[in-house]
Design a protein around this motif. Structure first.
Motif, PDB file in Angstrom:
ATOM      1  N   TYR A  59     -24.370 -12.941  23.131  1.00  0.00           N
ATOM      2  CA  TYR A  59     -23.694 -12.008  23.853  1.00  0.00           C
ATOM      3  C   TYR A  59     -22.682 -12.724  24.590  1.00  0.00           C
ATOM      4  O   TYR A  59     -22.875 -14.090  24.533  1.00  0.00           O
ATOM      5  CB  TYR A  59     -24.506 -11.008  24.609  1.00  0.00           C
ATOM      6  CG  TYR A  59     -25.540 -10.335  24.039  1.00  0.00           C
ATOM      7  CD1 TYR A  59     -26.571 -10.300  23.125  1.00  0.00           C
ATOM      8  CD2 TYR A  59     -25.187  -8.806  24.459  1.00  0.00           C
ATOM      9  CE1 TYR A  59     -27.044  -9.337  22.573  1.00  0.00           C
ATOM     10  CE2 TYR A  59     -25.695  -7.619  24.055  1.00  0.00           C
ATOM     11  CZ  TYR A  59     -26.702  -7.948  23.079  1.00  0.00           C
ATOM     12  OH  TYR A  59     -27.326  -7.024  22.586  1.00  0.00           O
ATOM     13  N   ARG A  60     -21.553 -12.418  25.281  1.00  0.00           N
ATOM     14  CA  ARG A  60     -20.730 -12.989  26.011  1.00  0.00           C
ATOM     15  C   ARG A  60     -20.018 -12.164  27.181  1.00  0.00           C
ATOM     16  O   ARG A  60     -20.355 -10.812  27.067  1.00  0.00           O
ATOM     17  CB  ARG A  60     -19.370 -13.356  25.215  1.00  0.00           C
ATOM     18  CG  ARG A  60     -18.669 -12.272  24.751  1.00  0.00           C
ATOM     19  CD  ARG A  60     -17.494 -12.781  23.921  1.00  0.00           C
ATOM     20  NE  ARG A  60     -16.694 -11.885  23.526  1.00  0.00           N
ATOM     21  CZ  ARG A  60     -15.441 -12.009  22.594  1.00  0.00           C
ATOM     22  NH1 ARG A  60     -15.458 -13.034  22.140  1.00  0.00           N
ATOM     23  NH2 ARG A  60     -14.717 -10.975  22.331  1.00  0.00           N
ATOM     24  N   VAL A  82     -21.974 -10.039  20.612  1.00  0.00           N
ATOM     25  CA  VAL A  82     -20.725 -10.657  20.242  1.00  0.00           C
ATOM     26  C   VAL A  82     -21.164 -10.439  18.339  1.00  0.00           C
ATOM     27  O   VAL A  82     -20.533  -9.882  17.496  1.00  0.00           O
ATOM     28  CB  VAL A  82     -20.658 -11.995  20.041  1.00  0.00           C
ATOM     29  CG1 VAL A  82     -19.669 -12.790  19.295  1.00  0.00           C
ATOM     30  CG2 VAL A  82     -20.302 -12.198  21.490  1.00  0.00           C
ATOM     31  N   ALA A  83     -22.478 -10.866  18.296  1.00  0.00           N
ATOM     32  CA  ALA A  83     -23.074 -10.844  16.790  1.00  0.00           C
ATOM     33  C   ALA A  83     -24.702 -10.950  17.068  1.00  0.00           C
ATOM     34  O   ALA A  83     -24.968 -11.934  17.697  1.00  0.00           O
ATOM     35  CB  ALA A  83     -22.509 -12.052  16.052  1.00  0.00           C
ATOM     36  N   VAL A  89     -14.825  -9.473  17.087  1.00  0.00           N
ATOM     37  CA  VAL A  89     -15.117 -10.710  16.277  1.00  0.00           C
ATOM     38  C   VAL A  89     -15.143 -10.414  14.971  1.00  0.00           C
ATOM     39  O   VAL A  89     -15.180 -11.363  14.254  1.00  0.00           O
ATOM     40  CB  VAL A  89     -16.037 -11.581  16.743  1.00  0.00           C
ATOM     41  CG1 VAL A  89     -15.843 -11.939  18.183  1.00  0.00           C
ATOM     42  CG2 VAL A  89     -17.184 -10.968  16.567  1.00  0.00           C
ATOM     43  N   GLU A  90     -15.287  -9.236  14.490  1.00  0.00           N
ATOM     44  CA  GLU A  90     -15.253  -8.635  13.207  1.00  0.00           C
ATOM     45  C   GLU A  90     -14.214  -9.414  12.292  1.00  0.00           C
ATOM     46  O   GLU A  90     -12.962  -9.309  12.682  1.00  0.00           O
ATOM     47  CB  GLU A  90     -15.146  -7.172  12.968  1.00  0.00           C
ATOM     48  CG  GLU A  90     -15.508  -6.465  11.604  1.00  0.00           C
ATOM     49  CD  GLU A  90     -16.695  -6.826  11.443  1.00  0.00           C
ATOM     50  OE1 GLU A  90     -17.730  -6.152  11.847  1.00  0.00           O
ATOM     51  OE2 GLU A  90     -17.213  -7.350  10.025  1.00  0.00           O
ATOM     52  N   GLY A  91     -14.422  -9.884  11.294  1.00  0.00           N
ATOM     53  CA  GLY A  91     -13.564 -10.481  10.390  1.00  0.00           C
ATOM     54  C   GLY A  91     -13.388 -11.962  10.738  1.00  0.00           C
ATOM     55  O   GLY A  91     -12.482 -12.940   9.995  1.00  0.00           O
ATOM     56  N   ARG A  92     -13.622 -12.423  11.967  1.00  0.00           N
ATOM     57  CA  ARG A  92     -13.228 -13.790  12.508  1.00  0.00           C
ATOM     58  C   ARG A  92     -14.521 -14.480  12.651  1.00  0.00           C
ATOM     59  O   ARG A  92     -14.616 -15.878  12.902  1.00  0.00           O
ATOM     60  CB  ARG A  92     -12.668 -13.638  13.842  1.00  0.00           C
ATOM     61  CG  ARG A  92     -11.188 -13.090  13.584  1.00  0.00           C
ATOM     62  CD  ARG A  92     -10.422 -13.129  15.001  1.00  0.00           C
ATOM     63  NE  ARG A  92     -10.957 -12.690  16.030  1.00  0.00           N
ATOM     64  CZ  ARG A  92     -11.387 -13.397  17.422  1.00  0.00           C
ATOM     65  NH1 ARG A  92     -11.126 -14.656  17.417  1.00  0.00           N
ATOM     66  NH2 ARG A  92     -11.969 -12.636  18.246  1.00  0.00           N
ATOM     67  N   GLN A 115     -20.176 -18.713  14.207  1.00  0.00           N
ATOM     68  CA  GLN A 115     -18.571 -19.558  14.053  1.00  0.00           C
ATOM     69  C   GLN A 115     -17.693 -18.461  14.576  1.00  0.00           C
ATOM     70  O   GLN A 115     -17.718 -17.279  13.625  1.00  0.00           O
ATOM     71  CB  GLN A 115     -18.684 -20.304  12.804  1.00  0.00           C
ATOM     72  CG  GLN A 115     -17.049 -20.707  12.617  1.00  0.00           C
ATOM     73  CD  GLN A 115     -17.094 -21.871  11.384  1.00  0.00           C
ATOM     74  OE1 GLN A 115     -17.904 -22.486  11.436  1.00  0.00           O
ATOM     75  NE2 GLN A 115     -15.838 -21.962  11.018  1.00  0.00           N
ATOM     76  N   ILE A 116     -16.692 -18.661  15.064  1.00  0.00           N
ATOM     77  CA  ILE A 116     -15.656 -17.829  15.331  1.00  0.00           C
ATOM     78  C   ILE A 116     -14.524 -18.484  14.924  1.00  0.00           C
ATOM     79  O   ILE A 116     -14.204 -19.617  15.763  1.00  0.00           O
ATOM     80  CB  ILE A 116     -15.409 -17.175  16.927  1.00  0.00           C
ATOM     81  CG1 ILE A 116     -17.033 -16.431  17.337  1.00  0.00           C
ATOM     82  CG2 ILE A 116     -14.280 -16.369  16.905  1.00  0.00           C
ATOM     83  CD1 ILE A 116     -16.939 -16.032  18.829  1.00  0.00           C
ATOM     84  N   ASP A 117     -13.596 -18.061  14.167  1.00  0.00           N
ATOM     85  CA  ASP A 117     -12.337 -18.691  13.941  1.00  0.00           C
ATOM     86  C   ASP A 117     -11.108 -17.906  14.508  1.00  0.00           C
ATOM     87  O   ASP A 117     -11.345 -16.862  14.997  1.00  0.00           O
ATOM     88  CB  ASP A 117     -12.231 -18.678  12.233  1.00  0.00           C
ATOM     89  CG  ASP A 117     -13.191 -19.460  11.647  1.00  0.00           C
ATOM     90  OD1 ASP A 117     -13.752 -18.834  10.564  1.00  0.00           O
ATOM     91  OD2 ASP A 117     -13.595 -20.565  11.910  1.00  0.00           O
TER      92      ASP A 117
END
Length: 114
Positions: A36-37, A47-48, A62-65, A80-82
């Motif tokens: 969470y954030r 978050v995920a 953050v979906e997709g990243r 991991q978040i890009d």
């Protein structure tokens, strides 16, 4: 269950971050682990999350990243978040759920500079 997170810090926009969180202190692996954030002035958001059979869910932000993964043998979850954006700046907290109880790790600050 104790949760020990690592990673975070200051990252430039467009870069990537990788967080990890290890659970310990229980003979039973958490059913669900994740992140969470909470950004300044905002509510905490998921978050995920990932289950112990690798089912995943991501926030729209953050979906997709984002990519969440888990090492069940070590009760460790990775995020991991890009393509980071300044709006990803927040305190990220590790989360774990076992039947009947939720656990939180200490937060780790992630700051994305533009």
């Amino acid at each position: 269950v104790q949760l020990q997170a690592s990673g975070g810090g200051l990252v430039q926009a467009g870069g990537s971050l990788r967080l990890s969180c290890a659970a310990s202190g229980s003979s039973v692996s958490p059913n669900i682990m994740g992140w969470y954030r909470q950004a300044p002035g905002k509510e905490r958001e998921m978050v995920a999350l990932i289950s112990n059979v690798d089912s995943t869910i991501y926030s729209d932000s953050v979906e997709g990243r984002g990519t969440i993964s888990r090492d069940n043998a070590k009760d460790t979850v990775f995020l991991q978040i890009d393509s980071l954006k300044p709006e990803d700046t927040a305190v990220y907290s590790c989360y774990a759920y076992t039947p009947g109880r939720a656990y939180w790790g200490q937060g780790t600050q992630v700051t994305v500079s533009s």
